[in-house]
Design a protein around this motif. Sequence first.
Motif, PDB file in Angstrom:
ATOM      1  N   LEU B 349       0.837  -1.192   0.000  1.00 10.37           N
ATOM      2  CA  LEU B 349       0.000   0.000   0.000  1.00 10.37           C
ATOM      3  C   LEU B 349       0.877   1.249   0.000  1.00 10.37           C
ATOM      4  CD1 LEU B 349      -2.947   0.929   0.111  1.00 10.37           C
ATOM      5  CD2 LEU B 349      -2.803   0.865   2.602  1.00 10.37           C
ATOM      6  N   ASP B 350       1.907   1.248   0.840  1.00 12.90           N
ATOM      7  CA  ASP B 350       2.817   2.396   0.904  1.00 12.90           C
ATOM      8  C   ASP B 350       3.479   2.651  -0.437  1.00 12.90           C
ATOM      9  OD1 ASP B 350       2.219   2.863   3.496  1.00 12.90           O
ATOM     10  OD2 ASP B 350       4.032   1.926   4.336  1.00 12.90           O
ATOM     11  N   ARG B 351       3.918   1.570  -1.071  1.00 14.23           N
ATOM     12  CA  ARG B 351       4.598   1.711  -2.355  1.00 14.23           C
ATOM     13  C   ARG B 351       3.662   2.379  -3.370  1.00 14.23           C
ATOM     14  NH1 ARG B 351       5.989  -3.741  -3.669  1.00 14.23           N
ATOM     15  NH2 ARG B 351       6.795  -3.656  -1.547  1.00 14.23           N
ATOM     16  N   ASN B 352       2.410   1.888  -3.424  1.00 17.57           N
ATOM     17  CA  ASN B 352       1.466   2.476  -4.380  1.00 17.57           C
ATOM     18  C   ASN B 352       1.195   3.936  -4.043  1.00 17.57           C
ATOM     19  OD1 ASN B 352       1.315   0.092  -5.688  1.00 17.57           O
ATOM     20  ND2 ASN B 352      -0.697  -0.504  -4.902  1.00 17.57           N
ATOM     21  N   ARG B 353       1.065   4.219  -2.774  1.00 19.51           N
ATOM     22  CA  ARG B 353       0.789   5.605  -2.373  1.00 19.51           C
ATOM     23  C   ARG B 353       1.951   6.507  -2.736  1.00 19.51           C
ATOM     24  NH1 ARG B 353      -2.305   4.676   3.194  1.00 19.51           N
ATOM     25  NH2 ARG B 353      -4.356   4.327   2.275  1.00 19.51           N
TER      26      ARG B 353
END
Lengths: 345, 369
Positions: B349-353
């Motif tokens: 999720l962090d990577r996508n954000r």
Amino acid sequence: MAGSGTAQLRTGDALLRVEHLVVNFHAGPRQRVHAVSDVSFDVLEGETLGLVGESGCGKSTTGRAVMQLPRPTSGSVRFAGQELTALKRGALRETRPQMQMIFQDPISSLNPRRRVVDIVAEPLAIWGRGGGAERDAKVREVFDAVGLDVDAAGDRRPYQFSGGQCQRISIARSLMLDPRLLICDEPVSALDVSVQAQILNLLADTKKRYGLTMIFIAHDLAVVKNVSDRVAVMYLGKLCEVAGADDLYEHPTHPYTNALLASIPEPDPQVRPSTNGAGLAGEIPSPVSPPSGCRFRTRCPRAQDRCAAEEPQMRQMRPDHFVACHFPVESPVSFGATRSTASNQ
Amino acid sequence: MRARRDRQTTGYPAAPETSGPLLEVADLTTHFRTGRGMVRAVDGVSFSLDRGRTLGVVGESGSGKTVLSRSIMGLLPRTNVVRSGEVRFAGRELTALTEAELRDIWGVEIGMVFQDPMTSLNPVMRVGRQITESLRHHLGVDRAEGRRRAVALLDSVGIPEPEQRLGDFPHQLSGGMRQRVTIAVALACGPRLLMADEPTTALDVTVQAQILDLLARQQRERYMAMVLVTHDLGVVAGRTDEIAVMYAGKIVEKAPTRTLFSDMKMPYTEALLKSIPKLADPSHTTLSVIPGRPPDLVNLPTGCRFYPRCPYAQQRCRDEEPPLQEATTPGHVYRCWFPVGTPEGRDALDRNRREGRLDAGAPVAPAGA
Ligand SMILES: Nc1ncnc2c1ncn2[C@@H]1O[C@H](COP(=O)(O)OP(=O)(O)O)[C@@H](O)[C@H]1O
Ligand SMILES: Nc1ncnc2c1ncn2[C@@H]1O[C@H](COP(=O)(O)OP(=O)(O)O)[C@@H](O)[C@H]1O
Ligand code: SF4
Ligand code: SF4
Ligand SMILES: [Mg+2]
Ligand SMILES: [Mg+2]
């Protein structure tokens, strides 16, 4: 009310002020449907009024009566300083572009044979506004406002779109004439929750972008709370309670408002639904022969003799919080679901 | 047959007769042949349900909930259907039965309630007869006994003045009353399982609450199992033991109800829950949306079917279909490579954000694409 009264009306300029609105329909020999009976409310410029209640309580009829579709049986509808009920047909028509309505069933409210770009552009043609280039620019703008690509989508027909996309198209069309008031009649009731969220957010953005004033009709209290500044709870042709959205849900005062809130299935297993029959019993009575006095009395757990004899009038309970009930609920939530303290994550 | 009759005359069954689950569905697949291609409406669904328990089945419209419940019962179109897998009910394999044999199960061992009461009620038959018909046919009770039971049933489902209502036709009743009659008909023969497909979707909230209360009470008193199908997570939250979340023909997560809400693993379950307006939130709270729409069941994406809309999605999700995995709580299973609440999930999720590719609310921009 299930009662009447005008205490909830505010002083000063409202974009819309409806007073003592009555709409009756004929239903066979000597039978009258009392669809809306002495309803008063106002909507300030830029405000969203939520109108909530069970089906058949007169929400759509109220919305349509504001637009004079058809003209109400009696009462006053003042819009932008003009008394609509007194206007002649031609003058009334001139006010139409300023008030637009969108409906629950997006697919069937759009002409199936036309390209959506034409459906959206049509109001300009009907009203003879703008030249070709101007019209194209406006169409492009409203498609963009509702998150659709006019080049990719414009040539297709309504059936080629999902319910949510059709609702976007309806909203786009309603924006073409730069309305001041948008009446949304259950615009998300037929949509899946995921699409409902998209459309609710879109309506909020659109409202901001175009400085709209809105009447939002729905039967889902959580949806109404999300979009509204002020909420009016309706029952069998009457208003029960009018208050700011957050205040109404924090301090529901009318027994019917409490019953509605207790019936909501909350997506949280910690909130135990009532399984002891403590929720609202029975069904909404026929508007052909509504109960005397308070119309809610046949289902109200607090009803007394006085409720059958005397119709309750709107009165102020707290600042800007009005209720029409002889025996309002002092401490919120007296019956129905046991609600653990609301936890905000 | 005989056993069923005895059970009826002595009242409702008090204890399970067979050991093991009442209903076992194993790898059930139901596809429709259409001009556009094969519609994979139900694609490898498995679950089991014990007596007296309630399973909620939730998902967006078109996710295959209705086809699943009809496929379990064997109520499918006669042509252009491809069904495989097993459905064991009380020890019998239903997929092996003929339609005539199934008729002894429909409405007798398995009661059914649908969204539109008129699909299960006969519009030109009086309410009383719709109930006594099935009692007399299946349980062999006589006219007087049938009438007595019909009155008792209508009374138990909360219909006022039940004796007078026996002579009414369905159209003379309100939507809520009609649904109560449907429930009375469904319960008449004392079924061990009730399949309820969106039983309250067409009703007002207040009436919905009444009908859900009624179903819960009847189920408890009769020690009946129930499959409650709905698109509304709110409806199943307080009224089920277990919930199965469906997406594009598959169960993507299944867990005991409390676990599903407190410890969901599927990004889809999380997204669905987040998109619902909550009463506890202040007005004008911006809702988090699931971008896009569910996939076309004729042209399913490879890998995870939620991939094009998932805020956690990574390259792996597009390439490989996640298998059903077990979570820590017994009975909790899910299909995801980067589950909610795990270090892998948080990283994804962090990577996508960080890359701004699929934040909630942003238009579809699949990660890795
Ligand atoms: N054109 C009409 N003729 C007769 N009765 C009507 C008409 N329109 C609405 N009604 C009745 O008026 C009442 C209020 O209807 P409506 O405004 O549609 O309620 P809601 O929108 O709250 O569901 C209902 O009893 C409905 O049957
Ligand atoms: N008889 C049929 N022929 C072809 N497709 C069908 C048929 N019945 C259902 N479907 C398709 O199966 C999918 C799942 O439908 P359904 O089970 O009704 O969804 P839900 O109940 O979750 O809304 C949908 O895409 C639907 O169009
Ligand atoms: S207490 Fe009386 S006036 Fe108040 S809602 Fe109940 S019936 Fe109406
Ligand atoms: S993280 Fe990957 S596997 Fe999990 S739901 Fe999203 S797309 Fe599917
Ligand atoms: Mg309506
Ligand atoms: Mg369905």
